[in-house]
Design an enzyme around this catalytic site. Structure first.
Site: not given
Ligand SMILES: [Fe+2]
Length: 385
Positions: A263, A300, A306, A336
């Site tokens: 990824h 992560h 943000d 998140h």
């Molecule tokens: Fe993200």
């Protein structure tokens, strides 16, 4: 902003006389950035471009005001639930999230702008989620369609003329300007051969020459305050121009995505850079090809950013409960990642058909009351398995 463009008639050197067939002197307008050190465009008007009287302000959209502080959480705003009211984009834009660098909002206009408008605070990026139309400026007309980014330089007068039918535009004001990420340029400013787009992927305005629409009203936003002026002449009385400041369209599906053995971080999807923000394009693509690769984004804590995601269409492999028009907002400070089941389910996947615009911001974003009014209250807990 991509390269120098030249249209119409202009003299062989800067700042020398250009005359019409009748001998009348044309009037330069130098649109310059960073004082006189940055990009610029020089347009040639039939009339003096600086004749305008102060007028009363009759137009303008809602300016961003912070909602009462709520504390930190992952948020999901259903932007399509923002109430639609009839009008032009200069009147009906609704800001949802903002900070000192960007204002993110939604616009669902059903009328052409009745005045010329200039945002003297920010470069603007409109992402056309639904609809299409024409951006009209003194530099020409620029046609836009669904899935287009429309980038409008700070201070350039414009009107939008939406087509008939539903319009939904994601609006981004970049208060420190917006530009191509420097890593996609070579030393001469040309887009690198390994950039995710080439010069051919961008569209500049079509210039046809002087135009008088009979509109003499100008609305300017500067310092998050609207001012109005009455013009003596049509501001579209331009016979020619050249330079590197002009609006352009970039269709998101022209973005050339990348896949890796494993990824790749979102920077590889970077499309436009702004002060304190990076806009990224997530387009349909093959995914990572290591036999044990996990194509779904890893959880992560990107502790300096943000993250805002605007979902357009397709199957969002990492998220549940979001759909077209959803805006997710994941603040720095808490990790998140994917919804329950998504990480495991992505093993062996070979493609994703998601289409989304993402923005990472360095400064914390602040929601407006309009965002709170369309918030999905169950989103934070939807990550608990
Ligand atoms: Fe993200």
């Amino acid at each position: 902003m991509i390269e120098r463009v030249a249209r119409g008639t202009f003299p062989r050197k800067h700042h020398i006389a250009l005359r019409g067939d009748d001998g009348a002197l044309r009037w330069e307008e130098c649109l310059t950035r960073k004082g006189f050190d940055g990009l610029y465009t020089i347009a040639y008007h039939e009339h003096r471009p600086h004749e305008h009287r102060v007028a009363s302000v009759e137009h303008g959209f809602t300016l961003p005001v912070a909602a009462p502080p709520q504390g930190m959480a992952k948020r999901h705003y259903r932007s399509l639930d923002v109430p639609v009211r009839a009008g032009a984009q200069v009147d009906v834009r609704v800001p949802l999230l903002f900070n000192e660098d960007v204002v993110v909002g939604i616009a669902r206009p059903d009328q052409a702008d009745p005045v010329y408008y200039a945002n003297a605070d920010a470069d603007e990026v409109l992402f056309i989620f639904q609809g299409g139309g024409v951006l009209r400026t003194m530099l020409g007309d620029l046609r836009f369609e669904q899935d287009d980014y429309v980038v409008i330089p700070k201070g350039l007068f414009y009107r939008t003329l939406p087509d008939a039918g539903p319009q939904t535009w994601l609006t981004v004001e970049a208060l420190g300007g917006v530009h191509i990420p420097t890593q996609w340029r070579n030393e001469a400013g040309q887009l690198r051969m390994d950039a995710p787009y080439s010069h051919r992927d961008f569209r500049a305005p079509t210039f046809v020459g002087p135009l008088d629409e009979g509109i003499r009203q100008l609305l300017v936003k500067r310092g998050h305050t609207f001012s109005a002026f009455t013009l003596q002449h049509s501001p579209l009385d331009v016979v020619g121009w050249d330079g590197a400041v002009y609006p352009f369209v970039f269709p998101i599906l022209n973005f050339q995505p990348r896949a890796g053995l494993v990824h790749l971080p979102p920077d590889w999807h970077g499309t436009f850079a702004a002060r304190g923000a990076l806009l990224c394009s997530f387009v349909p693509r093959v995914v990572d090809f290591h036999p044990e690769a996990i194509p779904c984004p890893y959880p992560h804590s990107s502790v300096d950013c943000d993250e805002v995601l605007f979902y357009c269409r397709g199957n969002f492999t990492s998220r549940r409960g979001v759909g077209p028009g959803s805006i997710s907002y994941h603040p720095a400070g808490i990790p998140h990642g994917p919804h329950p089941g998504a990480y495991e389910a992505s093993l062996g996947a070979q493609r994703t058909d998601e289409l989304a615009v993402m923005m990472d911001t360095l400064r914390p974003l602040i929601p407006t009351a309009a965002a709170l009014a369309v918030e999905d209250p169950g989103y934070q807990d939807s990550f608990i398995s």
